[in-house]
Design a protein around this motif. Structure first.
Motif, PDB file in Angstrom:
ATOM      1  N   HIS A  77       0.862  -1.236  -0.263  1.00 34.52           N
ATOM      2  CA  HIS A  77       0.020   0.118  -0.082  1.00 34.52           C
ATOM      3  C   HIS A  77       0.770   1.269   0.051  1.00 34.52           C
ATOM      4  O   HIS A  77       0.326   2.362  -0.733  1.00 34.52           O
ATOM      5  CB  HIS A  77      -0.917   0.157   1.221  1.00 34.52           C
ATOM      6  N   ILE A  78       1.998   1.246   0.417  1.00 31.57           N
ATOM      7  CA  ILE A  78       2.851   2.294   0.650  1.00 31.57           C
ATOM      8  C   ILE A  78       3.565   2.485  -0.718  1.00 31.57           C
ATOM      9  O   ILE A  78       3.620   3.582  -1.191  1.00 31.57           O
ATOM     10  CB  ILE A  78       3.983   2.097   1.727  1.00 31.57           C
ATOM     11  N   THR A 178      -0.625  19.085   3.271  1.00 32.69           N
ATOM     12  CA  THR A 178      -0.449  17.948   2.357  1.00 32.69           C
ATOM     13  C   THR A 178       0.683  16.864   2.833  1.00 32.69           C
ATOM     14  O   THR A 178       0.493  15.826   2.769  1.00 32.69           O
ATOM     15  CB  THR A 178      -0.054  18.374   0.980  1.00 32.69           C
ATOM     16  N   LEU A 179       1.643  17.620   3.599  1.00 33.29           N
ATOM     17  CA  LEU A 179       2.772  16.660   4.065  1.00 33.29           C
ATOM     18  C   LEU A 179       2.263  15.773   5.198  1.00 33.29           C
ATOM     19  O   LEU A 179       2.674  14.784   5.309  1.00 33.29           O
ATOM     20  CB  LEU A 179       4.028  17.405   4.430  1.00 33.29           C
ATOM     21  N   ALA A 184       0.558  10.613   7.406  1.00 33.63           N
ATOM     22  CA  ALA A 184      -0.317   9.868   8.228  1.00 33.63           C
ATOM     23  C   ALA A 184      -0.946   8.719   7.327  1.00 33.63           C
ATOM     24  O   ALA A 184      -1.065   7.417   7.925  1.00 33.63           O
ATOM     25  CB  ALA A 184      -1.653  10.676   8.400  1.00 33.63           C
ATOM     26  N   LEU A 185      -0.858   8.805   6.006  1.00 36.17           N
ATOM     27  CA  LEU A 185      -1.318   7.610   5.089  1.00 36.17           C
ATOM     28  C   LEU A 185      -0.169   6.724   5.209  1.00 36.17           C
ATOM     29  O   LEU A 185      -0.328   5.627   5.359  1.00 36.17           O
ATOM     30  CB  LEU A 185      -1.487   8.154   3.827  1.00 36.17           C
ATOM     31  N   PRO A 190       0.247   0.192   6.547  1.00 37.06           N
ATOM     32  CA  PRO A 190       0.491  -1.106   7.091  1.00 37.06           C
ATOM     33  C   PRO A 190      -0.475  -1.788   8.122  1.00 37.06           C
ATOM     34  O   PRO A 190      -0.363  -3.000   8.180  1.00 37.06           O
ATOM     35  CB  PRO A 190       1.866  -0.987   7.869  1.00 37.06           C
ATOM     36  N   TYR A 191      -1.580  -0.970   8.408  1.00 34.35           N
ATOM     37  CA  TYR A 191      -2.416  -1.685   9.289  1.00 34.35           C
ATOM     38  C   TYR A 191      -3.967  -1.789   8.769  1.00 34.35           C
ATOM     39  O   TYR A 191      -4.816  -2.244   9.619  1.00 34.35           O
ATOM     40  CB  TYR A 191      -2.594  -0.630  10.648  1.00 34.35           C
ATOM     41  N   SER A 192      -3.995  -1.436   7.567  1.00 33.30           N
ATOM     42  CA  SER A 192      -5.308  -1.920   6.655  1.00 33.30           C
ATOM     43  C   SER A 192      -5.706  -3.179   6.671  1.00 33.30           C
ATOM     44  O   SER A 192      -6.996  -3.426   7.086  1.00 33.30           O
ATOM     45  CB  SER A 192      -5.251  -1.225   5.494  1.00 33.30           C
TER      46      SER A 192
END
Length: 206
Positions: A77-78, A178-179, A184-185, A190-192
């Motif tokens: 996801h990253i 934005t940063l 945060a994303l 990793p936890y999704s």
């Protein structure tokens, strides 16, 4: 399609750089899938330790199946988010629809690499974990465990969402908000799949 191709960078060096970075993202996703698989299966089972009853044993197996079949998504996801940022460099800002399509396509490829590798490697291990003790209750073919399929679909969809979010973040000016959102994303990604496991596994009907 012609407009999309015209909006892509023409410089060969730029193309080479973009292809190299995206290839690295694919490789990183694949390596993470294989390297984290056994750990994720064990972690999924540990969500319900010391299972005493039949349903508890099923929950433990489902937890291992969900985290096993989505292994690597914590890194993937990253990578999808970064691929979305990369798409900004590949397509001119004014052709945002083409850029979004490129970003979503890049996320789709990463999702397919992740989930197909995880399925291939996790299936034998999860079939062995089912064993005689859960025979008739746990079907490694997932016929009785729609929750696992739902989790896989959620993770797949998340790849597309992260890629799209990465693209739109890349279009915005680099301000503090934005940063902060980007950071945060990157932390939440990793936890999704772990959250999907904890929510879906206890549902006997699934």
């Amino acid at each position: 399609m012609i407009g999309m191709m015209q909006s892509l960078p023409r410089d060969r060096l730029a193309w080479t750089w973009l292809a190299a970075v995206y290839t690295a993202l694919i490789a990183g996703t694949a390596i993470a899938t294989l390297a984290l698989l056994s750990r994720n299966v064990d972690l999924g089972q540990e969500l319900w330790p010391d299972a005493q009853t039949g349903p508890q044993a099923v929950y433990a197996w489902r937890g291992g199946a969900i985290l096993g079949y989505t292994s690597g998504s914590e890194v993937g996801h990253i990578c999808a988010l970064l691929a979305g940022l990369l798409a900004v460099r590949a397509v001119k800002a004014r052709a945002w629809r083409a850029g979004l399509a490129v970003a979503v396509l890049a996320g789709t490829v990463l999702a397919l690499v992740n989930l197909s590798l995880a399925w291939w490697k996790a299936s034998p291990q999860l079939a062995q974990l089912a064993g005689p003790a859960l025979y008739g209750t746990v079907d490694p073919g997932l016929r009785h465990h729609i929750c696992v399929i739902v989790a896989i679909m959620l993770v797949f969809t998340s790849y597309l969402v992260f890629a799209a979010v990465g693209y739109f973040l890349g279009l915005k000016r680099r301000n503090k908000a934005t940063l902060v959102l980007l950071a945060a994303l990157l932390v939440a990604a990793p936890y999704s799949h772990f959250i999907a496991a904890t929510i879906l596994t206890p549902r006997v009907g699934l």
